[in-house]
Design a protein around this motif. Sequence first.
Motif, PDB file in Angstrom:
ATOM      1  N   ASN A  57      -6.325  -2.042  11.173  1.00 42.34           N
ATOM      2  CA  ASN A  57      -6.739  -0.982  10.236  1.00 42.34           C
ATOM      3  C   ASN A  57      -8.141  -0.643  10.691  1.00 42.34           C
ATOM      4  OD1 ASN A  57      -7.772  -3.758   8.999  1.00 42.34           O
ATOM      5  ND2 ASN A  57      -8.681  -2.386   7.743  1.00 42.34           N
ATOM      6  N   SER A  90      -8.221   4.130   7.995  1.00 43.08           N
ATOM      7  CA  SER A  90      -8.167   3.932   6.664  1.00 43.08           C
ATOM      8  C   SER A  90      -9.524   4.364   5.990  1.00 43.08           C
ATOM      9  CB  SER A  90      -7.616   2.692   6.186  1.00 43.08           C
ATOM     10  OG  SER A  90      -7.686   2.567   4.749  1.00 43.08           O
ATOM     11  N   ASP A  92      -9.874   3.495   2.979  1.00 44.48           N
ATOM     12  CA  ASP A  92      -9.812   2.139   1.593  1.00 44.48           C
ATOM     13  C   ASP A  92     -11.293   1.666   1.416  1.00 44.48           C
ATOM     14  OD1 ASP A  92      -7.257   2.996   1.874  1.00 44.48           O
ATOM     15  OD2 ASP A  92      -6.633   1.022   1.535  1.00 44.48           O
ATOM     16  N   ARG A 120      -4.296   8.741   9.163  1.00 46.85           N
ATOM     17  CA  ARG A 120      -5.151   8.277   8.158  1.00 46.85           C
ATOM     18  C   ARG A 120      -4.026   7.484   7.259  1.00 46.85           C
ATOM     19  NH1 ARG A 120     -10.011  11.273   6.259  1.00 46.85           N
ATOM     20  NH2 ARG A 120     -10.613  10.577   8.306  1.00 46.85           N
ATOM     21  N   THR A 121      -4.555   6.411   6.655  1.00 42.16           N
ATOM     22  CA  THR A 121      -3.377   5.793   5.601  1.00 42.16           C
ATOM     23  C   THR A 121      -4.242   4.944   4.639  1.00 42.16           C
ATOM     24  OG1 THR A 121      -1.281   4.789   5.681  1.00 42.16           O
ATOM     25  CG2 THR A 121      -3.095   3.819   7.176  1.00 42.16           C
ATOM     26  N   THR A 122      -3.381   4.558   3.667  1.00 42.08           N
ATOM     27  CA  THR A 122      -3.926   3.722   2.630  1.00 42.08           C
ATOM     28  C   THR A 122      -3.281   2.168   2.940  1.00 42.08           C
ATOM     29  OG1 THR A 122      -3.827   5.382   1.000  1.00 42.08           O
ATOM     30  CG2 THR A 122      -3.923   2.985   0.117  1.00 42.08           C
ATOM     31  N   LEU A 123      -4.107   1.193   2.788  1.00 42.17           N
ATOM     32  CA  LEU A 123      -3.465  -0.261   3.179  1.00 42.17           C
ATOM     33  C   LEU A 123      -2.961  -1.065   1.842  1.00 42.17           C
ATOM     34  CD1 LEU A 123      -6.860  -1.137   4.994  1.00 42.17           C
ATOM     35  CD2 LEU A 123      -4.706  -0.177   5.895  1.00 42.17           C
TER      36      LEU A 123
END
Length: 181
Positions: A57, A90, A92, A120-123
């Motif tokens: 990440n 991320s 986050d 882009r992402t959420t963990l």
Amino acid sequence: MKHSLLCYTALFSMTTSLYAFSASCPDILNGKQRLLNSNEVIELCEEFQGKTLLIVNTASQCGFTPQFEQLEQLHQTYKSEGFTVIGFPSNDFRQDRGSEEQSAKICYLDYGVTFPMMARTTLSGPEANPVFSKIQQQAGVKPKWNFYKFLINKEGKVVATFPSSTSPTSTTLKNAIEQQL
């Protein structure tokens, strides 16, 4: 009639092969992901099944952001042996702000990243990326900060985790990768 039978046989064979392929895909690779700053979507299983992976990440505005350079070195060193680094940006931890275009510039232009970078992402939580949900199920660990590293073996199992402070080119990490190749 003979032509119809051949077509049916070929279709049955292709369907069976596709089912066997999807049935043998590790859970962690079941699904699609969009590439960073792109509309292109890839099938994870198609791209990475049977490879040793280092899933990280990332964040483009973090004190560990210079690790992109070492992750790229690692990727280049072992890619011919069936190894790939995969980055998942991320925000986050609030250190990948701004647009995906800005994150992509930092990865690709500033650090010369050639390994796959996902959107882009959420963990964690209900909106967590399925890859990270599977990692957390398997390893019992979720990223505590940016640049947490998860080593995935060829069978799709998490075999080691490394905190942000572990350099991608550390002997410990390189030895763990070499054991999986």
